[in-house]
Design a protein around this motif. Structure first.
Motif, PDB file in Angstrom:
ATOM      1  N   GLU A 158       0.823  -1.214   0.000  1.00 37.04           N
ATOM      2  CA  GLU A 158       0.000   0.000   0.000  1.00 37.04           C
ATOM      3  C   GLU A 158       0.854   1.259   0.000  1.00 37.04           C
ATOM      4  N   ALA A 159       0.365   2.286  -0.681  1.00 35.02           N
ATOM      5  CA  ALA A 159       0.956   3.620  -0.644  1.00 35.02           C
ATOM      6  C   ALA A 159      -0.189   4.602  -0.847  1.00 35.02           C
ATOM      7  N   THR A 160      -0.729   5.145   0.251  1.00 37.12           N
ATOM      8  CA  THR A 160      -1.879   6.046   0.171  1.00 37.12           C
ATOM      9  C   THR A 160      -1.619   7.289   1.012  1.00 37.12           C
ATOM     10  N   LEU A 161      -2.222   8.380   0.579  1.00 35.86           N
ATOM     11  CA  LEU A 161      -2.092   9.652   1.287  1.00 35.86           C
ATOM     12  C   LEU A 161      -3.478  10.144   1.647  1.00 35.86           C
ATOM     13  N   ASP A 162      -3.689  10.416   2.931  1.00 35.23           N
ATOM     14  CA  ASP A 162      -4.965  10.917   3.421  1.00 35.23           C
ATOM     15  C   ASP A 162      -4.688  12.155   4.268  1.00 35.23           C
ATOM     16  N   GLY A 163      -4.751  13.318   3.637  1.00 32.32           N
ATOM     17  CA  GLY A 163      -4.457  14.550   4.351  1.00 32.32           C
ATOM     18  C   GLY A 163      -3.014  14.593   4.814  1.00 32.32           C
ATOM     19  N   SER A 164      -2.817  14.616   6.135  1.00 27.44           N
ATOM     20  CA  SER A 164      -1.462  14.682   6.683  1.00 27.44           C
ATOM     21  C   SER A 164      -0.901  13.304   7.022  1.00 27.44           C
ATOM     22  N   ILE A 165      -1.607  12.237   6.638  1.00 25.11           N
ATOM     23  CA  ILE A 165      -1.199  10.870   6.990  1.00 25.11           C
ATOM     24  C   ILE A 165      -0.824  10.106   5.729  1.00 25.11           C
ATOM     25  N   PHE A 166       0.361   9.513   5.729  1.00 21.44           N
ATOM     26  CA  PHE A 166       0.790   8.649   4.629  1.00 21.44           C
ATOM     27  C   PHE A 166       0.886   7.223   5.152  1.00 21.44           C
ATOM     28  N   VAL A 167       0.231   6.292   4.429  1.00 23.52           N
ATOM     29  CA  VAL A 167       0.218   4.885   4.826  1.00 23.52           C
ATOM     30  C   VAL A 167       1.087   4.109   3.846  1.00 23.52           C
ATOM     31  N   LEU A 168       2.069   3.400   4.397  1.00 24.96           N
ATOM     32  CA  LEU A 168       3.040   2.670   3.580  1.00 24.96           C
ATOM     33  C   LEU A 168       3.042   1.200   3.971  1.00 24.96           C
TER      34      LEU A 168
END
Length: 478
Positions: A158-168
């Motif tokens: 996974e590589a997603t960006l939600d506002g100020s949060i990046f999920v790797l």
């Protein structure tokens, strides 16, 4: 002090045993999580306010890391290490919750279970190892990403960006880490070769150039492909790089023709189109200026292809500023022909006379209603080229004796006049066509007509063509 790697800086021996950790219950989840505080201040000196900052929060389900700059000599001491990216969060492991540490030794044991690529020595300020700092810097440079969550098993990409949060995803993280290792190793090898070559030239070659001749630098295989993602990336080249790229293609033409014939044909077409576009733009730009004949002479000398557009068959320039009526093409006496051109297939000669785009082709006033006569400038130019033709015909046997000129022929020498611009009004255009239609052996073509022919060729080149499939016969433009 000079910049050094964090690992080198923190390997210094400290007499007081620091840095130190302070473990305190987390106020929000007391009894279930703890905060781990980093400080360089020994216990005996902790009176009042002293420099310290949270570096970890440990709970059974989440391990939060707050990477810090831990060098006291820097102005950002105990500040976030990666700008706005202040927090890393690693979700609970599948096999067991995170143990809640109570001592520095237990914190050190906890850090040992971090994924490969993470700094596991709190003395370094935590975060990622120095080699992988580009991952954090890429996120921190955006200015709004504050939290990096690393989660999942070894198959999570996974590589997603939600506002100020990046999920790797952990799998993507490890793939990135391995590719960074490959990049580092590759360029370390390149740097080592460059250093060895430099030392060879500055020492051995400098001492004895005969015994130690200069060596050429060679690119490693796939260097260009790696730098441009196999040629798919758009790269802006410097002037030196552009010149070098042309040289590389030229020096590898035979190999390219053997291994990449279709790509080479496509490149040839692209080059022709781009070159023609630039030529058209330059021609149109010059037409808007008031230039002397010498400037046009120079422009057409540099671009003889334009002259060939005045002929129905391919033609080549034999000489520019040629003398006729004298002893030789470059002899004294006689008159000067702007261009002497020959048919590429028969060698038949033609004279090309260049005037200015501003040359008036018709009289200013109508000779009769809606009927215009040729201007005195056009009439004089016609007489001039006819005189040059007579002199050229007379001297041709002697001119053919010059080396390399035995193939030029006089099978009716044509005279080409490039002058003026096409009139705007219908009566003037009609009068010009009537005048041109009565001429025998003399062709008058305007500058904007030459430009129009260039644009027609560009349109034909830009038309959609069928590219060859592998193994098929080369395509042709028709």
């Amino acid at each position: 002090m000079p910049s050094v790697r964090p690992s080198v800086f923190n390997q210094r021996e400290r007499a007081d045993g620091g840095p130190f950790l302070i473990i305190e219950p987390n106020e929000e989840h007391e009894g279930f999580s703890v905060d781990v505080i980093f400080t360089d201040t020994p216990p005996a000196e902790r009176t009042g306010d002293y420099p310290c900052e949270r570096i970890l929060t440990v709970s059974p389900d989440v391990l939060r890391i707050y990477p810090l700059n831990v060098r006291p000599d820097r102005p950002d001491y105990l500040k976030p290490r990666y700008g706005t990216l202040t927090t890393f969060a690693l979700n609970r492991r599948v096999n067991a919750p995170y143990p809640i540490p109570t001592t520095t030794e237990e914190v050190e044991a906890l850090l040992e279970i971090l994924p490969d690529g993470f700094a596991k020595d709190f003395r370094l300020g935590l975060g990622l190892l120095w080699e992988y700092r580009s991952i954090c810097e890429a996120l921190g440079a955006q200015g709004h990403i504050e939290l990096l969550i690393v989660h999942g098993g070894h198959q999570t990409t996974e590589a997603t960006l939600d506002g100020s949060i990046f999920v790797l995803g952990l799998r993507r993280f490890h793939d990135m880490r391995k590719e960074i290792n490959r990049i580092t190793n590759r360029y370390q090898r390149d740097a080592r070769r460059d250093k060895q070559l430099h030392a060879y030239h500055e020492l051995l070659h400098a001492a004895d150039p005969v015994l130690f001749p200069r060596q050429r630098k060679t690119l490693r295989p796939d260097a260009i492909s790696d730098a441009t993602s196999g040629g798919r990336d758009t790269v802006t080249l410097s002037k030196r790089d552009r010149r070098a790229s042309v040289g590389l293609v030229r020096s590898n033409l035979e190999a390219l023709a053997a291994s990449e014939p279709e790509a080479l044909l496509s490149l040839k077409t692209d080059i022709e189109e781009v070159t023609l576009e630039q030529l058209i733009a330059r021609f149109a730009e010059l037409l808007d200026k008031s230039l002397p004949e010498a400037k046009w002479q120079s422009f057409l000398t540099q671009n003889p292809f334009i002259l060939s557009l005045a002929f129905a068959v391919p033609a080549i320039v034999v000489a520019e500023q040629a003398y006729v009526g004298g002893k030789r093409l470059n002899g004294r006496g006689g008159s000067v022909v702007d261009f002497l051109v020959a048919s590429a297939s028969t060698g038949n000669l033609a004279i090309v006379e260049i005037k200015r785009p501003s040359t008036e082709l018709l009289g200013a006033k109508p000779y009769r209603p809606e009927v215009f006569a040729a201007s005195s400038g056009l009439s004089g130019t016609i007489a001039q080229v006819l005189d040059q033709r007579v002199k050229l015909q007379r001297d041709l046997p002697m001119l053919k004796d010059e080396p390399g000129r035995g193939d030029i022929q006089d099978n009716g020498i044509r005279c080409i006049i490039v002058a003026g611009r096409t009139p705007d009004s219908g009566p003037q255009r009609r009068s010009l066509e009537l005048i041109r239609g009565t001429m025998t052996g003399v062709t008058v073509i305007t500058f904007d007509e030459l430009l129009g022919r260039l644009r027609e060729i560009r349109a034909a080149l830009g038309a959609k063509v069928e590219r060859p499939t592998p193994g098929s016969a080369p395509w042709n433009r028709s």
